[in-house]
Write an enzyme that holds these catalytic residues in place. Sequence first.
Site, short mmCIF file in Angstrom:
data_model
loop_
_atom_site.label_atom_id
_atom_site.label_comp_id
_atom_site.label_asym_id
_atom_site.label_seq_id
_atom_site.Cartn_x
_atom_site.Cartn_y
_atom_site.Cartn_z
NE ARG A 1 -1.90 -2.39 2.83
CZ ARG A 1 -2.66 -2.71 4.22
NH1 ARG A 1 -3.65 -2.34 5.00
NH2 ARG A 1 -1.66 -3.83 5.11
CE LYS B 1 4.01 -1.11 6.18
NZ LYS B 1 2.46 -1.66 6.34
CB THR C 1 1.35 -12.02 10.62
OG1 THR C 1 0.07 -12.43 10.24
CG2 THR C 1 1.17 -10.07 10.24
N GLY D 1 -8.04 -5.85 11.95
CA GLY D 1 -8.47 -7.01 12.17
C GLY D 1 -9.02 -7.15 13.76
CD GLU E 1 -6.55 -9.82 10.17
OE1 GLU E 1 -6.22 -8.61 9.66
OE2 GLU E 1 -6.10 -9.70 11.26
CG ASN F 1 -4.59 -8.04 16.21
OD1 ASN F 1 -3.45 -7.59 17.54
ND2 ASN F 1 -4.51 -8.60 15.55
CE LYS G 1 36.69 18.24 3.87
NZ LYS G 1 37.79 18.11 3.01
CG ASN H 1 39.58 39.93 8.13
OD1 ASN H 1 38.44 39.88 8.86
ND2 ASN H 1 39.94 40.70 7.12
C1 UD1 Z 1 -1.92 -6.82 11.13
C2 UD1 Z 1 -2.92 -7.81 11.88
C3 UD1 Z 1 -4.37 -7.44 12.12
C4 UD1 Z 1 -4.47 -5.83 13.07
C5 UD1 Z 1 -2.93 -4.70 12.27
C6 UD1 Z 1 -2.64 -3.50 13.23
C7 UD1 Z 1 -2.70 -9.88 10.21
C8 UD1 Z 1 -3.08 -11.14 9.91
N1 UD1 Z 1 -3.81 -9.37 10.58
O1 UD1 Z 1 -2.71 -6.19 9.66
O2 UD1 Z 1 -5.40 -7.97 12.70
O3 UD1 Z 1 -5.18 -5.22 13.34
O4 UD1 Z 1 -2.05 -5.60 11.54
O5 UD1 Z 1 -1.77 -2.86 12.40
O6 UD1 Z 1 -2.04 -9.92 11.50
N2 UD1 Z 1 5.02 -8.78 8.04
C9 UD1 Z 1 5.57 -10.45 7.81
N3 UD1 Z 1 5.81 -10.71 6.63
C10 UD1 Z 1 4.42 -11.38 6.31
C11 UD1 Z 1 3.19 -10.37 6.16
C12 UD1 Z 1 3.09 -9.79 7.11
O7 UD1 Z 1 6.61 -9.93 8.35
O8 UD1 Z 1 5.00 -12.20 5.37
C13 UD1 Z 1 4.85 -7.72 8.78
C14 UD1 Z 1 4.66 -6.79 8.06
O9 UD1 Z 1 5.60 -6.12 7.17
C15 UD1 Z 1 4.35 -5.93 9.24
C16 UD1 Z 1 3.63 -6.81 10.16
O10 UD1 Z 1 4.11 -7.89 9.68
O11 UD1 Z 1 5.32 -5.34 9.99
C17 UD1 Z 1 2.10 -6.14 9.78
O12 UD1 Z 1 1.59 -6.99 8.59
P1 UD1 Z 1 0.70 -6.52 8.17
O13 UD1 Z 1 0.21 -6.37 6.12
O14 UD1 Z 1 0.90 -4.71 7.91
O15 UD1 Z 1 -0.43 -6.37 8.36
P2 UD1 Z 1 -1.77 -5.78 8.29
O16 UD1 Z 1 -2.88 -6.15 7.63
O17 UD1 Z 1 -1.91 -4.12 8.93
MG MG Z 2 0.13 -2.89 9.09
#
Ligand code: UD1
Ligand code: MG
Length: 466
Positions: free
Chosen positions: A24, A31, A92, A153, A168, A183, A366, A392
Amino acid sequence: MPEDSIPKKSPLDVLVLAAGLGTRMKSGVAKVLHKLDGRPLIAHVCLAATALEPRNIYVVVGHQAEQVQDAVDKELGTGKASLVHQPQQHGTGDAVIAAKDALANAKSTILILSGDVPLVRAETLRGFVNKHKSSSASCTILTIRLENPTGYGRIVRDEAGAFVKIVEQKDANDEERQTREVNAGIYCFDSTKLFAALDKIQPTNSQGEYYLTDVPAILKGDGEEVALYQHSDAREVLGINTRAELAEFENLIRRRTIRRLMLEDGVTFIDPSHAYISAGAKIGRDSIIHPDVHIQGDSVLGEACEIQQGARIVNSSLGNRVAIKDHCLIVDSDIADDCAVGPFAHLRMNAKMEERAVVGNFVEVKKSQIGRGTKSMHLTYLGDATIGENTNIGAGTVTCNYDGKQKHPTVIENNVRIGSDTMLVAPVRVGEGSVTAAGSVVTEDVPPNTLVAGVPAKVKKKLTDA
Ligand code: UD1
Ligand code: MG
């Protein structure tokens, strides 16, 4: 207590999820590397985690792992956090599974954070971890209430208010979508329970991902206690998912910083909505900040300084009563009390000005030191130079410090007068009390108390019998 329970006095490990690209953001840059208040998002989260003094911090990386590693090492110090690789981003839950080798047998409390939730404060996390440790829950989820919960979520509770599941946005039915409690993506788990439940998650959802958010309901189904910890300051734990949100956060931090500087530190802002001060900067009382000033990094300004329009000061320190006039750039430099700089001056790479020194219009300094009371007022380049006191430097002076291969030093001693348009061909030294005539090209050392002139400059006369 069941045999596989984690004692509540068990060590704390932190796991930061940061492998996602962040679609996004519409960016070629992962990100968590986007900057907020001059620091990558991931660094904000890791610094808050560090304040809890955990046993280990693990960061799950995938996209641009090397750059994420560099960013973490730079902000925390090399080796303070260990990286765990998630080769493909399947959600996640999959991200936490990637840390299985590191953590499954850790017998610890695991605090899980997201790399895209940068405003979270260490105090909040400490309260949250303590709540988890003082309860019998094997999982505690930090929740917030939002007027507009879109994208998050949702927390589903039963009639008695107890936790049922997280659903979610994309999988929620109409009724669940009405739920305002969401969440925050911050959890505490007992490590053994977490990894046992992760074995059971399936990608049977609308995104085809392994959701960490399915784990609490699995634990609950296995008879474990899942606790909810509602946090009142929603903004603190909001995630950044788009550039618009990133800009809003930047604005929020900036407003907070400037308000604190005005109300607690006695700093005047001519227009608080057009000043850009990093949260880590310090400014002494009775300093005045004009519009369009940027003070970045860990800069420190003393009392009664005046920073005029359009100046940018980066990781530099200013003493008391320093005047920075319009449109100066000052990077990694050190300016003592009662100095004046600008307009349109550039100080960089460890430039140092001692008390009452003045660097004026269109002067670049510098890696040079300018002694007490010394002035260089116009159109000059001072590089790799050491300049004494009460000297000076005439308009248009250049230290010719580069021979095409190497940089060379220039030394100008105390009480010297460098005439306008002097070229100082380094390495070269101008002795105490000496004078160079206008237009001199100084290729050899000038003894003390001597007037030199010409191209190349020759001794014209001794100025005293010294
Ligand atoms: C997630 C939660 C959601 C919560 C929200 C809060 C899940 C499925 N959903 O959604 O319930 O309300 O965060 O901010 O967990 N990441 C990885 N590997 C992956 C996917 C994601 O490391 O395969 C990391 C991303 O880099 C990020 C974090 O996990 O830092 C959260 O991922 P993101 O895709 O932002 O989840 P949300 O859709 O925000
Ligand atoms: Mg997020």
